[in-house]
Structure formats: C-alpha cells, structure tokens
Design a protein around this motif. Structure first.
Motif, mmCIF file in Angstrom:
data_model
loop_
_atom_site.group_PDB
_atom_site.id
_atom_site.type_symbol
_atom_site.label_atom_id
_atom_site.label_comp_id
_atom_site.label_asym_id
_atom_site.label_seq_id
_atom_site.Cartn_x
_atom_site.Cartn_y
_atom_site.Cartn_z
ATOM 1 N N ASP A 86 0.776 -1.258 0.100
ATOM 2 C CA ASP A 86 0.040 -0.094 -0.045
ATOM 3 C C ASP A 86 1.019 1.044 -0.077
ATOM 4 N N ALA A 87 2.088 1.174 -0.211
ATOM 5 C CA ALA A 87 3.026 2.307 -0.214
ATOM 6 C C ALA A 87 2.965 3.091 -1.377
ATOM 7 N N VAL A 88 2.968 4.328 -1.297
ATOM 8 C CA VAL A 88 2.920 5.474 -2.279
ATOM 9 C C VAL A 88 4.025 6.362 -2.117
ATOM 10 N N PRO A 89 5.499 5.762 -2.268
ATOM 11 C CA PRO A 89 6.583 6.633 -2.141
ATOM 12 C C PRO A 89 6.433 7.953 -2.694
ATOM 13 N N SER A 90 6.999 9.311 -2.122
ATOM 14 C CA SER A 90 6.641 10.386 -2.794
ATOM 15 C C SER A 90 7.866 10.670 -3.652
ATOM 16 N N ASP A 91 9.174 9.670 -3.953
ATOM 17 C CA ASP A 91 10.040 9.810 -4.877
ATOM 18 C C ASP A 91 9.726 8.735 -5.986
ATOM 19 N N LEU A 92 8.716 8.311 -6.083
ATOM 20 C CA LEU A 92 8.399 7.326 -7.136
ATOM 21 C C LEU A 92 7.165 7.664 -7.792
ATOM 22 N N GLU A 93 7.063 7.135 -9.190
ATOM 23 C CA GLU A 93 5.701 7.236 -9.658
ATOM 24 C C GLU A 93 4.797 6.234 -8.947
ATOM 25 N N PRO A 94 3.400 6.885 -8.525
ATOM 26 C CA PRO A 94 2.507 6.078 -7.969
ATOM 27 C C PRO A 94 2.254 4.771 -8.479
ATOM 28 N N SER A 95 2.321 4.560 -9.864
ATOM 29 C CA SER A 95 2.108 3.309 -10.814
ATOM 30 C C SER A 95 3.019 2.295 -10.175
ATOM 31 N N TRP A 96 4.153 2.574 -9.681
ATOM 32 C CA TRP A 96 5.094 1.582 -9.260
ATOM 33 C C TRP A 96 4.614 0.662 -8.282
ATOM 34 N N THR A 97 3.847 1.051 -7.114
ATOM 35 C CA THR A 97 3.159 0.079 -6.285
ATOM 36 C C THR A 97 1.651 -0.013 -6.779
ATOM 37 N N GLY A 98 1.141 1.181 -7.471
ATOM 38 C CA GLY A 98 -0.413 0.907 -7.929
ATOM 39 C C GLY A 98 -0.447 -0.336 -8.993
ATOM 40 N N ASP A 99 0.270 -0.353 -9.764
ATOM 41 C CA ASP A 99 0.409 -1.443 -10.714
ATOM 42 C C ASP A 99 0.227 -2.819 -10.304
ATOM 43 N N VAL A 100 0.875 -3.025 -9.025
ATOM 44 C CA VAL A 100 0.938 -4.252 -8.301
ATOM 45 C C VAL A 100 -0.632 -4.195 -7.793
ATOM 46 N N ARG A 101 -1.118 -3.408 -7.102
ATOM 47 C CA ARG A 101 -2.214 -3.519 -6.348
ATOM 48 C C ARG A 101 -3.489 -3.744 -7.447
ATOM 49 N N ALA A 102 -3.386 -3.012 -8.517
ATOM 50 C CA ALA A 102 -4.402 -3.142 -9.689
ATOM 51 C C ALA A 102 -4.261 -4.709 -10.127
ATOM 52 N N TYR A 103 -3.150 -5.399 -10.255
ATOM 53 C CA TYR A 103 -3.144 -6.828 -10.512
ATOM 54 C C TYR A 103 -3.718 -7.561 -9.819
ATOM 55 N N LEU A 104 -3.316 -7.221 -8.291
ATOM 56 C CA LEU A 104 -3.947 -8.270 -7.537
ATOM 57 C C LEU A 104 -5.452 -8.049 -7.070
ATOM 58 N N CYS A 105 -6.140 -6.926 -7.473
ATOM 59 C CA CYS A 105 -7.430 -6.735 -7.369
ATOM 60 C C CYS A 105 -8.057 -7.271 -8.654
ATOM 61 N N GLN A 106 -7.495 -7.447 -9.811
ATOM 62 C CA GLN A 106 -8.005 -7.825 -11.046
ATOM 63 C C GLN A 106 -8.160 -9.458 -10.832
ATOM 64 N N ARG A 107 -7.433 -9.884 -9.595
ATOM 65 C CA ARG A 107 -7.378 -11.512 -9.392
ATOM 66 C C ARG A 107 -8.281 -11.586 -8.085
ATOM 67 N N GLY A 108 -9.211 -10.658 -7.662
ATOM 68 C CA GLY A 108 -10.018 -10.849 -6.703
ATOM 69 C C GLY A 108 -9.479 -10.656 -5.201
ATOM 70 N N PHE A 109 -8.433 -9.834 -5.127
ATOM 71 C CA PHE A 109 -8.057 -9.343 -3.840
ATOM 72 C C PHE A 109 -8.695 -8.110 -3.301
ATOM 73 N N ASP A 110 -9.138 -8.081 -1.924
ATOM 74 C CA ASP A 110 -9.589 -7.046 -1.516
ATOM 75 C C ASP A 110 -8.562 -5.922 -1.142
ATOM 76 N N VAL A 111 -9.080 -4.822 -1.705
ATOM 77 C CA VAL A 111 -8.295 -3.488 -1.665
ATOM 78 C C VAL A 111 -7.778 -3.247 -0.098
ATOM 79 N N GLY A 112 -8.830 -3.454 0.574
ATOM 80 C CA GLY A 112 -8.534 -3.080 2.186
ATOM 81 C C GLY A 112 -7.872 -3.871 2.713
ATOM 82 N N TRP A 113 -7.752 -5.158 2.309
ATOM 83 C CA TRP A 113 -6.950 -6.220 2.833
ATOM 84 C C TRP A 113 -5.430 -6.033 2.396
ATOM 85 N N LEU A 114 -5.195 -5.344 1.361
ATOM 86 C CA LEU A 114 -3.897 -5.386 1.060
ATOM 87 C C LEU A 114 -3.096 -4.315 1.881
#
Length: 301
Positions: A86-114
């Motif tokens: 769930d990290a969104v580092p200020s020195d990185l593009e939000p997509s760096w971690t956001g793409d991983v969360r999107a990948y997991l959500c597409q596979r049925g993971f709960d965003v809150g649980w992440l």
C-alpha cells in the motif's frame, strides 16, 4: 536433466538443482568424491579420441552449501528495500506500487486487505533498479517481476525469494522468477502462523494453537488463502509450495497429530501431483485432507 526453454539453463528433475553452465560445472566439481572416479570415463574417451585427454586441472572444492541459497544478508537487504503493497512513496511514480495493487485486485483481492499488517508483511513490491543495487543473482527487470514473497527453509529461516510478473498473457514458464544460479528446492512460502509452525516443528520456537495448516500452490494462491483465513478469522498456518517444495515436508517428521494438513492446490494434474507429494512426504500420523477453496465462496470445503 532438462534444458530450460531458452536453452541457456538446466534443471535436474530428481534433486531440482538448476542454473547455467557455470553452476553446472561448479556442481559437478563439488559433488565428485575424488579424481579417481573420473578415470574410467577418461580412459574410455581416450580410446575414442585421436589424442589422449590432458590431466584434469586441480580445482578448489566448492561447498554445496554455497551453491544452494543466495546469501541471507543480500536476501534480507533486498527485502528491506522492497515496498509495502500500500506504499505510495513520494520519490516514485504512484504506478510503481499501484500497478501491483491493480494486478491483485483484478485477481479478486480485497483492496482493504492489501493494507493490513498481514498483507504488508507477507508480500512486497521490489524497488526500481535506480533505487537499489540488485545483486548479480537477480538480473530480472523489476518493471516486469515486481510482486515478491520470501521463501523459507523447513526450519522457518529465510532461504530465497520469488517474484511474480504483473504483466498479463505471459507464458507459464515466464510468470515467476527465482534467484539465478541458486536452488529453491525444499522452500515454502509462509504467513506468520505458517512460519511459527515451521519453527516450532523444528524446535526453534513455541507452539501455537492452529486449526489446521493449509497448503497452497504458488505465490498468488498463498496470498489468497491468507486473505481467506483473515476474512473468516480462522487460525490457519498457510504454507505455499512450488515445484521442488515437497522435500521440505520430509523434514517435518515431528508434525503434531493434533494439527491436520489441508491441501488446497488446484484441481488439475499439477495440483493433484502436489497433493500426492505432500501426503507421501509427511509422516503417516498426520491427517492430510484435500480441500477446495473457491474465490466466490471463501472458506467453503
């Protein structure tokens, strides 16, 4: 022994040793008991070839232990440099971690649980190469292989790491990557309960009450089962296995009778093979049951 699809690596189907040409040569040197073992082979070849073979050069023996696992300090440094889901580092593009969360959500993971401590401790996002000097045994692009889990030895100590590609439509053999030149045989993914269980069985920690130990197949299914366990507040120790993991269960001979083993691998040939390997590896006194957890009816058996 077989070659990898790209023709640049090898894998032993018996002991799961693998690597490139250099690691094969090192493995052969480490395993041969003495130069005399090669004499019958050399004599046979000398009779076939037009010129006798030169004597083998003297080489320092290579310890098999140095070939088995990546250096633990380097593993821990890579893990420490990796980012929570769930990290969104200020020195990185939000997509760096956001793409991983999107990948997991597409596979049925709960965003809150992440965002829970269990998810943040179990899985991480590998850092971009400009932020961390990756060791030579990890030559893979974190642009592709970004979602990572640690692998543990049967005693619960850190032994390896595996990363999952977050790109779709990759061939099966390209979906995951492990440290190059090192074996991941005999290692397991584990949540906190699973790792505590491994440590306790091997006499490295106290026992904790568990309803069952549940065996998953692969990286994402391990994550899914931990989410299911937390959602239903079940006291399960979750362990994840991959090809070559079965030998880890042979080291768990003191598995307590009071803790059943539920095998929740896929209902295909590979999943059936994993289930059989677990049953064969565990002592006869352990209750091993095949179970089916579905993504829409979590916790059903």
């Amino acid at each position: 022994m077989g070659l990898t699809p790209d023709g640049l690596g090898w894998r032993c189907h018996v002991c799961d040793a693998h690597g490139d040409a250099v690691t094969l040569a090192a493995w052969v040197v480490a395993q041969r008991p003495s130069p005399n073992d090669w004499k019958p082979i050399r004599d046979a070849l000398a009779g076939i070839l037009s010129a006798p073979l030169a004597p083998s050069p003297r080489m320092s023996p290579v310890s098999p232990a140095t070939l088995a696992r990546p250096p633990r300090a380097e593993l821990e440094a890579l893990w420490s440099a990796s980012l929570p889901l769930d990290a969104v580092p200020s020195d990185l593009e939000p997509s760096w971690t956001g793409d991983v969360r999107a990948y997991l959500c597409q596979r049925g993971f709960d965003v809150g649980w992440l965002t829970t401590p269990a998810a943040r401790g179990l899985a991480r996002v590998l850092p971009p190469p400009e932020r961390f000097p990756f060791p030579p045994w990890w030559p893979y692009s974190p642009e592709v292989y970004r979602l990572a889990l640690l692998g543990f030895a049967p005693d619960g100590t850190v032994a390896t790491i595996q990363a999952r590609a977050i790109r779709a439509n990759l061939p099966a053999q390209d979906k995951t990557r492990n440290p190059r030149g090192f074996s991941y045989a005999g290692t397991l993914f584990a949540d906190d309960h699973g790792r505590e269980f491994l440590q306790a069985v091997r006499g490295r920690g106290p026992w904790s009450e568990l309803e069952a130990v549940v065996i998953a197949e692969g990286l994402t299914d391990t994550l899914k089962l931990v989410q299911v366990a937390q959602h239903h507040e079940r006291s399960w120790g979750v362990l994840g296995m991959v090809s070559g993991s079965a030998s880890a269960f042979r080291a768990l001979s003191t598995w307590p009778e009071s803790v059943p083993c539920w095998v929740a691998t896929d209902g295909d040939d590979a999943g059936d093979r994993y289930a059989s390997q677990v049953r064969e590896a565990l002592p006869p006194h352990v209750t091993v049951e095949r179970v089916n957890f579905t993504s829409r009816q979590e916790g059903s058996r």
